[in-house]
Design a protein around this motif. Structure first.
Motif, PDB file in Angstrom:
ATOM      1  N   UNK A  29      36.781  91.748  27.796  1.00 48.30           N
ATOM      2  CA  UNK A  29      37.994  91.342  28.504  1.00 48.30           C
ATOM      3  C   UNK A  29      37.703  90.242  29.537  1.00 48.30           C
ATOM      4  N   UNK A  30      38.678  89.369  29.722  1.00 47.64           N
ATOM      5  CA  UNK A  30      38.490  88.212  30.597  1.00 47.64           C
ATOM      6  C   UNK A  30      38.178  88.628  32.031  1.00 47.64           C
ATOM      7  N   UNK A  31      38.828  89.672  32.537  1.00 55.46           N
ATOM      8  CA  UNK A  31      38.583  90.082  33.922  1.00 55.46           C
ATOM      9  C   UNK A  31      37.148  90.590  34.099  1.00 55.46           C
ATOM     10  N   UNK A  32      36.580  91.242  33.069  1.00 51.06           N
ATOM     11  CA  UNK A  32      35.183  91.686  33.143  1.00 51.06           C
ATOM     12  C   UNK A  32      34.223  90.504  33.081  1.00 51.06           C
ATOM     13  N   UNK A  33      34.555  89.515  32.260  1.00 56.16           N
ATOM     14  CA  UNK A  33      33.729  88.314  32.162  1.00 56.16           C
ATOM     15  C   UNK A  33      33.743  87.556  33.488  1.00 56.16           C
ATOM     16  N   UNK A  34      34.917  87.427  34.097  1.00 53.96           N
ATOM     17  CA  UNK A  34      35.020  86.720  35.371  1.00 53.96           C
ATOM     18  C   UNK A  34      34.285  87.485  36.469  1.00 53.96           C
ATOM     19  N   UNK A  35      34.390  88.814  36.481  1.00 52.94           N
ATOM     20  CA  UNK A  35      33.680  89.618  37.477  1.00 52.94           C
ATOM     21  C   UNK A  35      32.168  89.452  37.334  1.00 52.94           C
ATOM     22  N   UNK A  36      31.679  89.438  36.101  1.00 49.42           N
ATOM     23  CA  UNK A  36      30.245  89.273  35.858  1.00 49.42           C
ATOM     24  C   UNK A  36      29.783  87.880  36.260  1.00 49.42           C
ATOM     25  N   UNK A  37      30.530  86.855  35.839  1.00 51.05           N
ATOM     26  CA  UNK A  37      30.158  85.481  36.173  1.00 51.05           C
ATOM     27  C   UNK A  37      30.231  85.233  37.678  1.00 51.05           C
ATOM     28  N   UNK A  38      31.220  85.822  38.353  1.00 54.31           N
ATOM     29  CA  UNK A  38      31.345  85.655  39.805  1.00 54.31           C
ATOM     30  C   UNK A  38      30.148  86.266  40.521  1.00 54.31           C
ATOM     31  N   UNK A  39      29.757  87.464  40.096  1.00 53.37           N
ATOM     32  CA  UNK A  39      28.596  88.117  40.706  1.00 53.37           C
ATOM     33  C   UNK A  39      27.333  87.294  40.464  1.00 53.37           C
ATOM     34  N   UNK A  46      20.757  88.516  38.412  1.00 57.33           N
ATOM     35  CA  UNK A  46      21.427  89.746  38.004  1.00 57.33           C
ATOM     36  C   UNK A  46      20.397  90.638  37.309  1.00 57.33           C
ATOM     37  N   UNK A  47      20.389  91.902  37.658  1.00 52.31           N
ATOM     38  CA  UNK A  47      19.480  92.866  37.044  1.00 52.31           C
ATOM     39  C   UNK A  47      20.306  93.770  36.141  1.00 52.31           C
ATOM     40  N   UNK A  48      19.889  93.867  34.865  1.00 54.35           N
ATOM     41  CA  UNK A  48      20.620  94.675  33.893  1.00 54.35           C
ATOM     42  C   UNK A  48      19.632  95.596  33.192  1.00 54.35           C
ATOM     43  N   UNK A  49      19.885  96.892  33.260  1.00 55.84           N
ATOM     44  CA  UNK A  49      19.039  97.854  32.557  1.00 55.84           C
ATOM     45  C   UNK A  49      19.348  97.808  31.066  1.00 55.84           C
ATOM     46  N   UNK A  50      18.308  97.907  30.254  1.00 55.52           N
ATOM     47  CA  UNK A  50      18.490  97.899  28.806  1.00 55.52           C
ATOM     48  C   UNK A  50      18.931  99.292  28.364  1.00 55.52           C
ATOM     49  N   UNK A  51      20.176  99.611  28.667  1.00 58.73           N
ATOM     50  CA  UNK A  51      20.754 100.900  28.324  1.00 58.73           C
ATOM     51  C   UNK A  51      22.246 100.698  28.097  1.00 58.73           C
ATOM     52  N   UNK A  52      22.714 100.767  26.861  1.00 59.14           N
ATOM     53  CA  UNK A  52      24.132 100.498  26.586  1.00 59.14           C
ATOM     54  C   UNK A  52      25.060 101.663  26.920  1.00 59.14           C
ATOM     55  N   UNK A  53      24.534 102.815  27.315  1.00 60.08           N
ATOM     56  CA  UNK A  53      25.373 103.992  27.494  1.00 60.08           C
ATOM     57  C   UNK A  53      26.162 104.062  28.801  1.00 60.08           C
ATOM     58  N   UNK A  54      25.645 103.566  29.948  1.00 61.23           N
ATOM     59  CA  UNK A  54      26.412 103.721  31.199  1.00 61.23           C
ATOM     60  C   UNK A  54      27.789 103.063  31.112  1.00 61.23           C
ATOM     61  N   UNK A  55      28.781 103.749  31.675  1.00 60.40           N
ATOM     62  CA  UNK A  55      30.150 103.248  31.621  1.00 60.40           C
ATOM     63  C   UNK A  55      30.383 102.089  32.571  1.00 60.40           C
ATOM     64  N   UNK A  56      29.562 101.965  33.616  1.00 59.13           N
ATOM     65  CA  UNK A  56      29.713 100.862  34.561  1.00 59.13           C
ATOM     66  C   UNK A  56      28.361 100.275  34.901  1.00 59.13           C
ATOM     67  N   UNK A  57      28.390  99.024  35.354  1.00 60.56           N
ATOM     68  CA  UNK A  57      27.176  98.380  35.854  1.00 60.56           C
ATOM     69  C   UNK A  57      27.037  98.782  37.321  1.00 60.56           C
ATOM     70  N   UNK A  58      25.820  99.075  37.799  1.00 61.33           N
ATOM     71  CA  UNK A  58      25.688  99.576  39.168  1.00 61.33           C
ATOM     72  C   UNK A  58      26.080  98.578  40.259  1.00 61.33           C
ATOM     73  N   UNK A  59      26.032  97.261  39.984  1.00 63.30           N
ATOM     74  CA  UNK A  59      26.316  96.260  41.019  1.00 63.30           C
ATOM     75  C   UNK A  59      27.649  95.554  40.825  1.00 63.30           C
ATOM     76  N   UNK A  60      28.194  95.585  39.623  1.00 62.32           N
ATOM     77  CA  UNK A  60      29.413  94.845  39.321  1.00 62.32           C
ATOM     78  C   UNK A  60      30.513  95.842  38.972  1.00 62.32           C
TER      79      UNK A  60
END
Length: 156
Positions: A29-39, A46-60
Protein backbone atom coordinates in the motif's frame (compact mmCIF):
# COMPACT_ATOMS: atom_id res chain seq x y z
CA UNK A 1 8.47 -39.69 -22.99
CA UNK A 2 5.59 -39.65 -20.55
CA UNK A 3 2.45 -40.52 -22.35
CA UNK A 4 -0.88 -39.11 -21.37
CA UNK A 5 -4.23 -40.61 -22.28
CA UNK A 6 -4.42 -38.87 -25.70
CA UNK A 7 -1.01 -37.52 -26.75
CA UNK A 8 2.62 -37.96 -25.73
CA UNK A 9 4.19 -35.02 -23.79
CA UNK A 10 7.98 -34.85 -23.57
CA UNK A 11 9.15 -34.78 -19.95
CA UNK A 12 11.51 -31.79 -20.46
CA UNK A 13 8.64 -29.62 -21.75
CA UNK A 14 6.66 -30.34 -18.58
CA UNK A 15 9.61 -29.27 -16.38
CA UNK A 16 10.36 -26.17 -18.44
CA UNK A 17 6.74 -25.08 -18.30
CA UNK A 18 6.76 -25.07 -14.48
CA UNK A 19 10.17 -23.44 -13.97
CA UNK A 20 9.73 -20.46 -16.29
CA UNK A 21 6.91 -18.79 -14.36
CA UNK A 22 7.79 -15.52 -12.64
CA UNK A 23 7.35 -14.96 -8.93
CA UNK A 24 4.19 -13.04 -8.06
CA UNK A 25 4.63 -9.31 -7.47
CA UNK A 26 4.07 -8.04 -3.96
CA UNK A 27 1.74 -5.06 -3.77
CA UNK A 28 2.55 -2.67 -0.93
CA UNK A 29 0.00 0.00 0.00
CA UNK A 30 1.12 3.54 -0.81
CA UNK A 31 0.86 4.77 2.79
CA UNK A 32 3.18 1.95 3.95
CA UNK A 33 5.65 2.73 1.17
CA UNK A 34 5.64 6.43 2.06
CA UNK A 35 6.07 5.64 5.78
CA UNK A 36 9.05 3.38 5.01
CA UNK A 37 10.66 5.85 2.59
CA UNK A 38 10.12 8.74 5.04
CA UNK A 39 11.80 6.83 7.85
CA UNK A 40 14.68 5.81 5.61
CA UNK A 41 15.21 9.38 4.39
CA UNK A 42 14.93 10.85 7.89
CA UNK A 43 17.43 8.43 9.47
CA UNK A 44 19.61 7.56 6.48
CA UNK A 45 19.72 3.94 7.65
CA UNK A 46 17.21 1.19 8.35
CA UNK A 47 17.60 -2.11 10.19
CA UNK A 48 15.34 -4.96 9.07
CA UNK A 49 15.31 -8.42 10.63
CA UNK A 50 15.16 -11.28 8.15
CA UNK A 51 11.86 -12.55 9.52
CA UNK A 52 8.67 -12.21 7.44
CA UNK A 53 6.33 -13.20 10.30
CA UNK A 54 6.11 -10.04 12.51
CA UNK A 55 2.98 -8.01 11.83
CA UNK A 56 4.80 -4.69 12.28
CA UNK A 57 8.28 -3.28 11.89
CA UNK A 58 9.71 -2.26 15.28
CA UNK A 59 10.74 1.27 14.15
CA UNK A 60 8.21 2.13 11.44
CA UNK A 61 4.50 2.39 12.19
CA UNK A 62 2.26 0.89 9.52
CA UNK A 63 4.14 -1.54 7.27
CA UNK A 64 4.87 -5.15 8.13
CA UNK A 65 8.43 -6.36 8.48
CA UNK A 66 8.07 -8.26 5.19
CA UNK A 67 6.99 -5.11 3.34
CA UNK A 68 9.98 -3.16 4.65
CA UNK A 69 12.30 -6.03 3.73
CA UNK A 70 10.92 -6.19 0.17
CA UNK A 71 11.12 -2.40 -0.26
CA UNK A 72 14.77 -2.43 0.82
CA UNK A 73 15.55 -5.24 -1.62
CA UNK A 74 13.86 -3.27 -4.39
CA UNK A 75 15.82 -0.13 -3.55
CA UNK A 76 19.03 -2.17 -3.45
CA UNK A 77 18.41 -3.58 -6.94
CA UNK A 78 18.08 0.01 -8.23
CA UNK A 79 21.27 1.08 -6.46
CA UNK A 80 19.56 3.42 -3.98
CA UNK A 81 20.43 1.40 -0.86
CA UNK A 82 23.50 -0.60 0.16
CA UNK A 83 22.65 -3.62 2.34
CA UNK A 84 24.97 -5.36 4.78
CA UNK A 85 23.67 -8.65 6.19
CA UNK A 86 24.84 -9.85 9.59
CA UNK A 87 23.31 -12.12 12.24
CA UNK A 88 19.90 -12.32 10.53
CA UNK A 89 19.60 -8.53 10.22
CA UNK A 90 19.79 -6.38 7.09
CA UNK A 91 21.53 -3.06 7.66
CA UNK A 92 20.39 -0.74 4.87
CA UNK A 93 22.38 2.41 4.12
CA UNK A 94 21.01 5.12 1.83
CA UNK A 95 23.33 6.02 -1.09
CA UNK A 96 23.66 9.45 -2.71
CA UNK A 97 21.49 8.28 -5.63
CA UNK A 98 18.93 7.02 -3.11
CA UNK A 99 18.84 10.41 -1.40
CA UNK A 100 18.04 12.10 -4.72
CA UNK A 101 15.42 9.49 -5.60
CA UNK A 102 13.64 9.72 -2.23
CA UNK A 103 13.86 13.52 -2.26
CA UNK A 104 11.97 13.47 -5.57
CA UNK A 105 9.53 10.75 -4.49
CA UNK A 106 8.65 12.46 -1.21
CA UNK A 107 8.78 16.00 -2.74
CA UNK A 108 11.31 17.29 -0.20
CA UNK A 109 13.46 20.43 -0.63
CA UNK A 110 17.23 20.17 -1.12
CA UNK A 111 17.93 21.63 2.35
CA UNK A 112 16.57 18.55 4.12
CA UNK A 113 19.18 15.80 4.48
CA UNK A 114 19.22 12.44 6.30
CA UNK A 115 20.54 12.28 9.86
CA UNK A 116 23.64 10.41 8.66
CA UNK A 117 24.63 13.36 6.44
CA UNK A 118 24.25 16.09 9.07
CA UNK A 119 27.42 17.56 10.48
CA UNK A 120 28.06 16.32 14.01
CA UNK A 121 29.63 18.37 16.79
CA UNK A 122 33.36 17.89 17.01
CA UNK A 123 33.36 17.55 20.81
CA UNK A 124 30.51 16.94 23.19
CA UNK A 125 29.57 19.73 25.58
CA UNK A 126 30.89 19.57 29.13
CA UNK A 127 34.13 17.84 28.23
CA UNK A 128 37.34 19.78 27.87
CA UNK A 129 40.42 18.00 26.63
CA UNK A 130 42.72 20.93 27.31
CA UNK A 131 42.84 20.27 31.05
CA UNK A 132 45.53 17.86 32.20
CA UNK A 133 43.84 15.23 34.34
CA UNK A 134 47.02 13.44 35.30
CA UNK A 135 49.46 16.30 35.79
CA UNK A 136 50.76 14.89 39.06
CA UNK A 137 52.49 11.80 37.74
CA UNK A 138 50.29 9.63 35.58
CA UNK A 139 47.15 7.59 35.97
CA UNK A 140 46.05 6.95 39.56
CA UNK A 141 46.30 3.16 39.41
CA UNK A 142 49.92 3.32 38.27
CA UNK A 143 51.31 5.86 40.70
CA UNK A 144 54.08 4.33 42.74
CA UNK A 145 55.79 6.17 45.53
CA UNK A 146 58.00 3.26 46.65
CA UNK A 147 60.74 4.02 44.19
CA UNK A 148 60.70 0.83 42.15
CA UNK A 149 60.37 -2.90 42.33
CA UNK A 150 62.37 -6.07 41.91
CA UNK A 151 64.20 -6.08 38.62
CA UNK A 152 63.47 -2.44 37.89
CA UNK A 153 66.58 -0.93 39.31
CA UNK A 154 65.31 -0.08 42.77
CA UNK A 155 64.80 -3.34 44.60
CA UNK A 156 63.72 -3.71 48.21
Amino acid sequence: HIEGPTNPIPFFVFLAKNTTSKDPTMFIPKENRIATFSYLFQEGVCVVKKDPKPATHPHIEGPTNLEVLMLMKSLQSKGYVRITFSWQYNYCYLTDEGIEYLRGYLALPAEIVPATHKAANKRPEGRDREEDKFADGGRPAFRDNRGGGIGRGGGI
